[in-house]
Write a protein that holds these residues in place. Structure first.
Motif, PDB file in Angstrom:
ATOM      1  N   VAL A 110       0.816  -1.223   0.000  1.00 58.63           N
ATOM      2  CA  VAL A 110       0.000   0.000   0.000  1.00 58.63           C
ATOM      3  C   VAL A 110       0.847   1.269   0.000  1.00 58.63           C
ATOM      4  N   VAL A 111       2.074   1.221   0.530  1.00 56.48           N
ATOM      5  CA  VAL A 111       2.902   2.433   0.573  1.00 56.48           C
ATOM      6  C   VAL A 111       3.336   2.879  -0.819  1.00 56.48           C
ATOM      7  N   GLU A 112       3.223   1.989  -1.800  1.00 55.24           N
ATOM      8  CA  GLU A 112       3.608   2.361  -3.163  1.00 55.24           C
ATOM      9  C   GLU A 112       2.568   3.266  -3.819  1.00 55.24           C
ATOM     10  N   ALA A 113       1.333   3.253  -3.311  1.00 56.93           N
ATOM     11  CA  ALA A 113       0.258   4.030  -3.933  1.00 56.93           C
ATOM     12  C   ALA A 113       0.415   5.529  -3.641  1.00 56.93           C
ATOM     13  N   ARG A 114      -0.303   6.337  -4.412  1.00 55.86           N
ATOM     14  CA  ARG A 114      -0.258   7.775  -4.207  1.00 55.86           C
ATOM     15  C   ARG A 114      -0.900   8.146  -2.872  1.00 55.86           C
ATOM     16  N   GLN A 157      11.170   0.824   3.180  1.00 58.68           N
ATOM     17  CA  GLN A 157      10.693   2.151   3.539  1.00 58.68           C
ATOM     18  C   GLN A 157      11.772   3.210   3.380  1.00 58.68           C
ATOM     19  N   ASN A 158      11.366   4.373   2.953  1.00 56.13           N
ATOM     20  CA  ASN A 158      12.250   5.529   2.954  1.00 56.13           C
ATOM     21  C   ASN A 158      11.440   6.759   3.342  1.00 56.13           C
ATOM     22  N   THR A 162       6.405   5.979   3.418  1.00 57.38           N
ATOM     23  CA  THR A 162       6.091   5.400   4.721  1.00 57.38           C
ATOM     24  C   THR A 162       4.594   5.567   4.959  1.00 57.38           C
ATOM     25  N   LEU A 163       4.072   4.742   5.832  1.00 57.67           N
ATOM     26  CA  LEU A 163       2.689   4.931   6.266  1.00 57.67           C
ATOM     27  C   LEU A 163       2.693   5.866   7.457  1.00 57.67           C
ATOM     28  N   LYS A 164       1.884   6.901   7.395  1.00 61.51           N
ATOM     29  CA  LYS A 164       1.806   7.825   8.525  1.00 61.51           C
ATOM     30  C   LYS A 164       1.294   7.087   9.763  1.00 61.51           C
ATOM     31  N   SER A 166      -0.859   8.060  11.752  1.00 59.38           N
ATOM     32  CA  SER A 166      -2.317   8.226  11.808  1.00 59.38           C
ATOM     33  C   SER A 166      -3.030   7.170  10.963  1.00 59.38           C
ATOM     34  N   THR A 167      -2.348   6.648   9.946  1.00 53.98           N
ATOM     35  CA  THR A 167      -2.917   5.567   9.134  1.00 53.98           C
ATOM     36  C   THR A 167      -2.627   4.215   9.765  1.00 53.98           C
ATOM     37  N   ARG A 168      -1.384   3.999  10.180  1.00 57.80           N
ATOM     38  CA  ARG A 168      -1.016   2.694  10.757  1.00 57.80           C
ATOM     39  C   ARG A 168      -1.836   2.372  11.996  1.00 57.80           C
ATOM     40  N   GLN A 169      -2.164   3.396  12.772  1.00 57.64           N
ATOM     41  CA  GLN A 169      -2.873   3.142  14.021  1.00 57.64           C
ATOM     42  C   GLN A 169      -4.368   2.897  13.822  1.00 57.64           C
ATOM     43  N   ARG A 170      -4.788   2.797  12.583  1.00 61.45           N
ATOM     44  CA  ARG A 170      -6.172   2.422  12.288  1.00 61.45           C
ATOM     45  C   ARG A 170      -6.308   0.917  12.044  1.00 61.45           C
ATOM     46  N   PHE A 171      -5.191   0.210  12.009  1.00 56.60           N
ATOM     47  CA  PHE A 171      -5.174  -1.222  11.701  1.00 56.60           C
ATOM     48  C   PHE A 171      -4.644  -2.016  12.887  1.00 56.60           C
ATOM     49  N   ILE A 172      -5.082  -3.282  13.005  1.00 54.83           N
ATOM     50  CA  ILE A 172      -4.288  -4.211  13.797  1.00 54.83           C
ATOM     51  C   ILE A 172      -3.207  -4.729  12.848  1.00 54.83           C
ATOM     52  N   ALA A 173      -2.050  -5.055  13.362  1.00 55.59           N
ATOM     53  CA  ALA A 173      -0.923  -5.395  12.485  1.00 55.59           C
ATOM     54  C   ALA A 173      -0.365  -6.774  12.830  1.00 55.59           C
ATOM     55  N   MET A 174       0.113  -7.448  11.788  1.00 53.04           N
ATOM     56  CA  MET A 174       0.772  -8.743  11.946  1.00 53.04           C
ATOM     57  C   MET A 174       2.133  -8.675  11.277  1.00 53.04           C
ATOM     58  N   GLU A 175       3.124  -9.187  11.964  1.00 54.48           N
ATOM     59  CA  GLU A 175       4.490  -9.225  11.426  1.00 54.48           C
ATOM     60  C   GLU A 175       4.727 -10.576  10.750  1.00 54.48           C
ATOM     61  N   PHE A 176       5.143 -10.543   9.490  1.00 55.63           N
ATOM     62  CA  PHE A 176       5.473 -11.759   8.755  1.00 55.63           C
ATOM     63  C   PHE A 176       6.970 -11.788   8.487  1.00 55.63           C
ATOM     64  N   ASP A 177       7.519 -12.981   8.405  1.00 55.70           N
ATOM     65  CA  ASP A 177       8.919 -13.140   8.014  1.00 55.70           C
ATOM     66  C   ASP A 177       9.029 -14.465   7.265  1.00 55.70           C
ATOM     67  N   PHE A 178      10.220 -14.744   6.756  1.00 51.27           N
ATOM     68  CA  PHE A 178      10.404 -16.019   6.090  1.00 51.27           C
ATOM     69  C   PHE A 178      10.253 -17.142   7.113  1.00 51.27           C
ATOM     70  N   PRO A 179       9.655 -18.267   6.717  1.00 48.42           N
ATOM     71  CA  PRO A 179       9.410 -19.344   7.675  1.00 48.42           C
ATOM     72  C   PRO A 179      10.725 -19.913   8.201  1.00 48.42           C
ATOM     73  N   PRO A 180      10.715 -20.502   9.395  1.00 50.00           N
ATOM     74  CA  PRO A 180      11.904 -21.228   9.868  1.00 50.00           C
ATOM     75  C   PRO A 180      12.195 -22.383   8.910  1.00 50.00           C
ATOM     76  N   PRO A 181      13.465 -22.849   8.878  1.00 48.76           N
ATOM     77  CA  PRO A 181      13.879 -23.823   7.850  1.00 48.76           C
ATOM     78  C   PRO A 181      13.003 -25.063   7.732  1.00 48.76           C
ATOM     79  N   ASP A 182      12.550 -25.619   8.859  1.00 54.34           N
ATOM     80  CA  ASP A 182      11.755 -26.848   8.754  1.00 54.34           C
ATOM     81  C   ASP A 182      10.420 -26.589   8.062  1.00 54.34           C
TER      82      ASP A 182
END
Length: 270
Positions: A110-114, A157-158, A162-164, A166-182
């Motif tokens: 979403v940060v790529e949008a205008r 991000q640069n 970035t998401l302001k 005021s915008t980020r605090q309107r969402f609940i957020a989940m952190e994703f990363d690459f899965p563990p090796p197994d």
């Protein structure tokens, strides 16, 4: 019971494969049931889009996915008047269709949008749950089941993208990363059908490449690219060539760095 599957049961049966790393599925379901917007944070190619597709199918909900980019405007999401057969008619954009139908709307990166896009999202991400359409004078109230999901890659991000707060605090957020090796090994096997030993070796190489992020590489190799390499290997391509095409060339254009990465491949695979 009449023997017919509900939309949700049918969707769950046909849901795209997704292997959970934690409680993200339960958290998404709880957000859906309570009309909470969700923000997914994590590197490109770690499974965010697959996760949303999996959850939409599991919940039996239509899904509108928008790949955001520099030129994406609010009008692209909401809709516009178009000339059809000599008449000017209003055509809903994907966000408006999702609001009307009670569907999930997923704004990928979403940060790529205008900047005007985030302004449109604000009244949909609080208790109003409305979408004002200035061009038609409508003020759409979100149908039951509507859910707004957005994602972005914090690593990219640069100052300008970035998401302001005021915008980020309107969402609940989940952190994703690459899965563990197994888990990543299981995903690669499931997606491509190659042997577990080969998948484990590819995942081990991916881990070493990711360790170079911020040194020789801007970004680590994604799970998506590991799956691409495994797919080529499964089709009979020599392992070294498949790795070069799917896990080395997409990461850098620098000839010296590529040579160093290929040496790393040799060290891992012998």
């Amino acid at each position: 019971m009449d023997g017919h599957m509900t939309l949700q049961q049918e969707g769950a049966a046909n849901a795209p494969f997704y292997l959970a790393q934690g409680d993200e599925c339960a958290l998404f379901r709880a957000a859906s049931e309570n009309d909470l917007p969700v923000l997914l944070k994590g590197p490109t190619g770690c499974g965010k889009t697959r996760f949303v597709a999996h959850m939409a199918a599991t919940l039996g909900r239509p899904l509108y996915t928008v790949a955001c980019h520099d030129d994406l405007s609010a009008a692209d999401l909401i809709g516009r008047y178009l000339l059809k057969g000599g008449e000017t008619v209003w055509v809903d954009g994907p966000l408006t269709r999702a609001v009307r139908e009670g569907a999930i709307c997923y704004l990928d990166e979403v940060v790529e949008a205008r900047k005007d896009v985030t302004v449109v999202l604000h009244p949909l991400t609080d208790d109003r749950r409305i979408l004002p359409i200035d061009r038609t004078g409508e003020e759409l109230e979100a149908a039951p089941g509507f859910m707004l999901v957005a994602s972005y890659n914090p690593g990219y991000q640069n100052i300008l993208k970035t998401l302001k707060p005021s915008t980020r605090q309107r969402f609940i957020a989940m952190e994703f990363d690459f899965p563990p090796p197994d888990l990543e090994t299981r995903i690669v096997v499931q997606e491509t059908g190659i042997t577990e030993d080969r998948a484990r070796a590819l995942v081990r190489l991916a881990g070493k490449l990711r360790a170079l992020k911020g040194q020789d590489l801007e970004e680590g190799v994604s799970t998506r690219l590991v799956i691409y390499a495994a797919t080529l290997i499964g089709q009979g391509m020599p392992m070294e060539r498949a790795i070069e095409a799917a896990m080395i060339e997409p990461l850098t254009d620098d000839a010296d760095i590529k040579r160093g990465l290929l040496d790393l491949v040799t060290a891992v695979f012998g």
